[in-house]
Design a protein around this motif. Structure first.
Motif, PDB file in Angstrom:
ATOM      1  N   UNK A 373       0.828  -1.212   0.000  1.00 44.37           N
ATOM      2  CA  UNK A 373       0.000   0.000   0.000  1.00 44.37           C
ATOM      3  C   UNK A 373       0.860   1.259   0.000  1.00 44.37           C
ATOM      4  N   UNK A 374       1.908   1.248   0.859  1.00 44.93           N
ATOM      5  CA  UNK A 374       2.777   2.433   0.911  1.00 44.93           C
ATOM      6  C   UNK A 374       3.470   2.659  -0.424  1.00 44.93           C
ATOM      7  N   UNK A 375       3.980   1.552  -1.006  1.00 50.45           N
ATOM      8  CA  UNK A 375       4.683   1.672  -2.290  1.00 50.45           C
ATOM      9  C   UNK A 375       3.723   2.185  -3.364  1.00 50.45           C
ATOM     10  N   UNK A 376       2.467   1.673  -3.327  1.00 47.13           N
ATOM     11  CA  UNK A 376       1.494   2.069  -4.355  1.00 47.13           C
ATOM     12  C   UNK A 376       1.139   3.543  -4.220  1.00 47.13           C
ATOM     13  N   UNK A 377       1.010   4.010  -2.969  1.00 45.42           N
ATOM     14  CA  UNK A 377       0.659   5.425  -2.779  1.00 45.42           C
ATOM     15  C   UNK A 377       1.758   6.332  -3.319  1.00 45.42           C
ATOM     16  N   UNK A 378       3.010   5.903  -3.057  1.00 49.17           N
ATOM     17  CA  UNK A 378       4.150   6.712  -3.526  1.00 49.17           C
ATOM     18  C   UNK A 378       4.168   6.731  -5.065  1.00 49.17           C
ATOM     19  N   UNK A 379       3.989   5.552  -5.647  1.00 51.54           N
ATOM     20  CA  UNK A 379       4.041   5.445  -7.098  1.00 51.54           C
ATOM     21  C   UNK A 379       2.869   6.200  -7.738  1.00 51.54           C
ATOM     22  N   UNK A 380       1.704   6.107  -7.105  1.00 51.44           N
ATOM     23  CA  UNK A 380       0.525   6.788  -7.641  1.00 51.44           C
ATOM     24  C   UNK A 380       0.768   8.300  -7.667  1.00 51.44           C
ATOM     25  N   UNK A 381       1.353   8.819  -6.580  1.00 51.33           N
ATOM     26  CA  UNK A 381       1.642  10.256  -6.509  1.00 51.33           C
ATOM     27  C   UNK A 381       2.617  10.661  -7.604  1.00 51.33           C
ATOM     28  N   UNK A 382       3.654   9.839  -7.786  1.00 46.43           N
ATOM     29  CA  UNK A 382       4.678  10.167  -8.792  1.00 46.43           C
ATOM     30  C   UNK A 382       4.077  10.113 -10.198  1.00 46.43           C
ATOM     31  N   UNK A 383       3.247   9.112 -10.446  1.00 46.14           N
ATOM     32  CA  UNK A 383       2.644   8.991 -11.781  1.00 46.14           C
ATOM     33  C   UNK A 383       1.723  10.170 -12.078  1.00 46.14           C
ATOM     34  N   UNK A 384       0.874  10.499 -11.097  1.00 45.67           N
ATOM     35  CA  UNK A 384      -0.068  11.606 -11.319  1.00 45.67           C
ATOM     36  C   UNK A 384       0.696  12.898 -11.623  1.00 45.67           C
ATOM     37  N   UNK A 385       1.736  13.148 -10.823  1.00 48.19           N
ATOM     38  CA  UNK A 385       2.535  14.377 -11.055  1.00 48.19           C
ATOM     39  C   UNK A 385       3.175  14.356 -12.433  1.00 48.19           C
ATOM     40  N   UNK A 386       3.692  13.177 -12.823  1.00 48.38           N
ATOM     41  CA  UNK A 386       4.361  13.088 -14.115  1.00 48.38           C
ATOM     42  C   UNK A 386       3.371  13.370 -15.262  1.00 48.38           C
ATOM     43  N   UNK A 387       2.176  12.804 -15.178  1.00 48.78           N
ATOM     44  CA  UNK A 387       1.175  13.050 -16.222  1.00 48.78           C
ATOM     45  C   UNK A 387       0.730  14.517 -16.213  1.00 48.78           C
ATOM     46  N   UNK A 388       0.700  15.124 -15.025  1.00 47.68           N
ATOM     47  CA  UNK A 388       0.321  16.549 -14.979  1.00 47.68           C
ATOM     48  C   UNK A 388       1.358  17.420 -15.686  1.00 47.68           C
ATOM     49  N   UNK A 389       2.552  16.848 -15.882  1.00 50.39           N
ATOM     50  CA  UNK A 389       3.596  17.598 -16.606  1.00 50.39           C
ATOM     51  C   UNK A 389       3.736  17.073 -18.035  1.00 50.39           C
ATOM     52  N   UNK A 390       2.643  16.583 -18.600  1.00 52.28           N
ATOM     53  CA  UNK A 390       2.710  16.081 -19.984  1.00 52.28           C
ATOM     54  C   UNK A 390       3.262  17.191 -20.877  1.00 52.28           C
ATOM     55  N   UNK A 391       4.235  16.885 -21.747  1.00 53.50           N
ATOM     56  CA  UNK A 391       4.925  17.958 -22.483  1.00 53.50           C
ATOM     57  C   UNK A 391       4.019  18.760 -23.430  1.00 53.50           C
ATOM     58  N   UNK A 392       4.223  20.035 -23.406  1.00 56.34           N
ATOM     59  CA  UNK A 392       3.475  20.972 -24.256  1.00 56.34           C
ATOM     60  C   UNK A 392       3.772  20.711 -25.730  1.00 56.34           C
ATOM     61  N   UNK A 393       4.989  20.235 -25.997  1.00 58.30           N
ATOM     62  CA  UNK A 393       5.391  20.072 -27.395  1.00 58.30           C
ATOM     63  C   UNK A 393       5.863  18.638 -27.653  1.00 58.30           C
TER      64      UNK A 393
END
Ligand SMILES: Cc1cc2nc3c(=O)[nH]c(=O)nc-3n(C[C@H](O)[C@H](O)[C@H](O)COP(=O)(O)OP(=O)(O)OC[C@H]3O[C@@H](n4cnc5c(N)ncnc54)[C@H](O)[C@@H]3O)c2cc1C
Length: 411
Positions: A373-393
């Motif tokens: 659960x702890x690992x999944x929460x960490x990974x989920x946070x990292x994934x969400x942040x990464x997708x929120x930075x989807x490249x403009x170009x």
């Protein structure tokens, strides 16, 4: 273009449901007449054992899918769209290696339809996407059958009065009991990997929960929804992909009608601008990627990472989380449906951390479950942040994609 007859799409499912708030969000009038089966202001989520269900105060409309689809097709036709029924996509027309239209079959007739833009909305098999040439920037592998959620629906009638009515969700078994026709119910399940597994788990679930229930089986049906991340890019030159074909179902339920609409709306606005410019290049269509992945796509990526783990937790762990209102609380389930994420202030965060830690120290939460659960929460946070930075170009996409693959453990 639709390969089925008019009126047929949706008939393999029959009854389905849509969150009330999505009608206003997508400007769709509410269902009426035969299309409307019922309106349910709340549902219940059940623990693996026992009767302590959580109320989920989040309204749904229960509806007849073929009639809903016909109504939407009517709106499209009224706005000038031409729908070709009983016409099957058979291949892409390519010019200079890029999509320039499609080949199709209608009865004995072979058609060639030229178009500046081809949109794949063909459902789970993504028939257009998988026939794209390699090198256009969209993954072309077919979905692995293990990545489907196999959904079985049993329509039951002649039920006792104490059989659950309304909307009921059993997250541990990924089972549900929803309203059917009249006084009947739909007993359903959605399980990944194999249809046989879904069938076995459903049998087990019914044996445990409702061993003696008298009923009449009216109809049994099944289908597939995607249960995996979307392709990293939804666009190529003269090409877009949306809906189940782009694996856009809600990770926590497998529902995909209105989550697909989210991408369709962005696709319409993006395509409209590109068509007006007369430029259907990947660069011009790129806003579909940016707007989808930075918002719903980011939330779904986070949820997917978390739920892949939560769904595999041992029974006792799920019972403990239910009892302590962690992950499976009314609040979490309502937020997840409404916003596709669970907003946590410092108080709730502290309460969750205390419940997890307390569960582990008190032996109520297994060591493996706690760690996962702890690992999944960490990974989920990292994934969400990464997708929120989807490249403009598109130029920055390869670097983003490499990191996304690493976060999904794809090497
Ligand atoms: C049993 C079951 C129950 C579900 N219940 C719900 C629910 O209650 N609520 C919810 O939101 N979601 C539900 N879903 C998920 C939902 O059905 C899908 O997410 C949704 O239908 C996806 O819409 P779509 O338009 O992307 O794809 P689809 O609905 O699959 O539509 C794709 C269309 O493309 C056509 N097509 C395919 N190949 C070709 C071809 N070669 N040429 C021409 N046409 C082609 C198909 O005939 C089909 O009509 C359920 C799914 C299943 C299996």
């Amino acid at each position: 273009m639709e390969k089925q007859k008019s009126g047929e799409p949706g008939s393999h499912i029959g009854i389905f449901h849509v969150d009330e708030i999505r009608f206003a969000q997508f400007n769709i009038p509410l269902p009426e007449g035969d299309e409307l089966i019922g309106h349910h202001p709340e549902g219940r989520a059940w623990p693996p054992d026992g009767e302590e269900a959580k109320m989920v105060r989040y309204p749904f409309y229960v509806m007849e899918m073929p009639l809903f689809i016909q109504r939407l097709q009517g709106y499209a036709a009224g706005a000038g769209a031409e729908i070709l029924f009983e016409t099957e996509f058979t291949g892409l027309v390519l010019e200079k290696g890029q999509p320039a239209g499609i080949y199709a079959r209608s009865g004995d007739e072979e058609l060639t339809i030229k178009a500046p833009l081809v949109i794949d909305a063909s459902g789970v098999d993504g028939v257009v996407r998988v026939s794209l040439p390699a090198g256009l920037g969209v993954e072309t592998e077919p979905i692995d059958p293990q990545d489907f959620l196999y959904v079985i629906l049993q329509y039951w009638d002649d039920l006792a009065e104490d059989f659950p009515r309304g909307l009921n969700f059993y997250p541990f078994h990924k089972a549900f009991i929803n309203p059917g026709y009249g006084d009947g119910a739909i007993v359903g399940i959605g399980q990944p990997e194999k249809l046989e597994i879904a069938s076995q788990v459903q049998e087990q679930f019914l044996k445990e929960r409702f061993p003696e229930v008298k009923h009449r089986l009216v109809k049994k049906t099944w289908g597939r929804t995607p249960y995996r991340r979307p392709p990293f890019s939804l666009v190529a030159d003269s090409f877009m992909v949306v809906g189940d074909a782009a694996f856009m179902t809600k990770p926590f339920s497998g529902e995909g009608v209105t989550s697909g609409f989210t991408a369709c709306r962005i696709a319409v606005e993006t395509a409209d601008r590109a068509l007006q410019k007369g430029d259907l290049s990947r660069e011009q269509l790129w806003p579909l990627n940016v707007r989808y992945f930075r918002d719903q796509g980011a939330k779904f990526a986070g949820l997917m990472a978390q739920l892949l783990v939560a769904a595999e937790l041992p029974r006792d762990d799920v019972s403990y989380l239910f009892s302590r209102d962690v992950v499976f609380s009314s609040y979490d389930l309502e937020q997840m449906n409404r916003y596709f994420e669970v907003k946590m202030g410092p108080g709730r965060l502290l309460k969750t951390a205390a419940a997890l830690l307390g569960g582990r120290l008190g032996g109520k939460l297994s060591r493996e479950g706690f760690a996962a659960l702890l690992a999944a929460m960490k990974r989920a946070g990292a994934l969400q942040k990464h997708y929120e930075r989807f490249p403009e170009s598109p130029a920055d996409f390869p670097e983003w994609e490499a990191k996304a693959r690493a976060l999904w453990d794809e090497g």
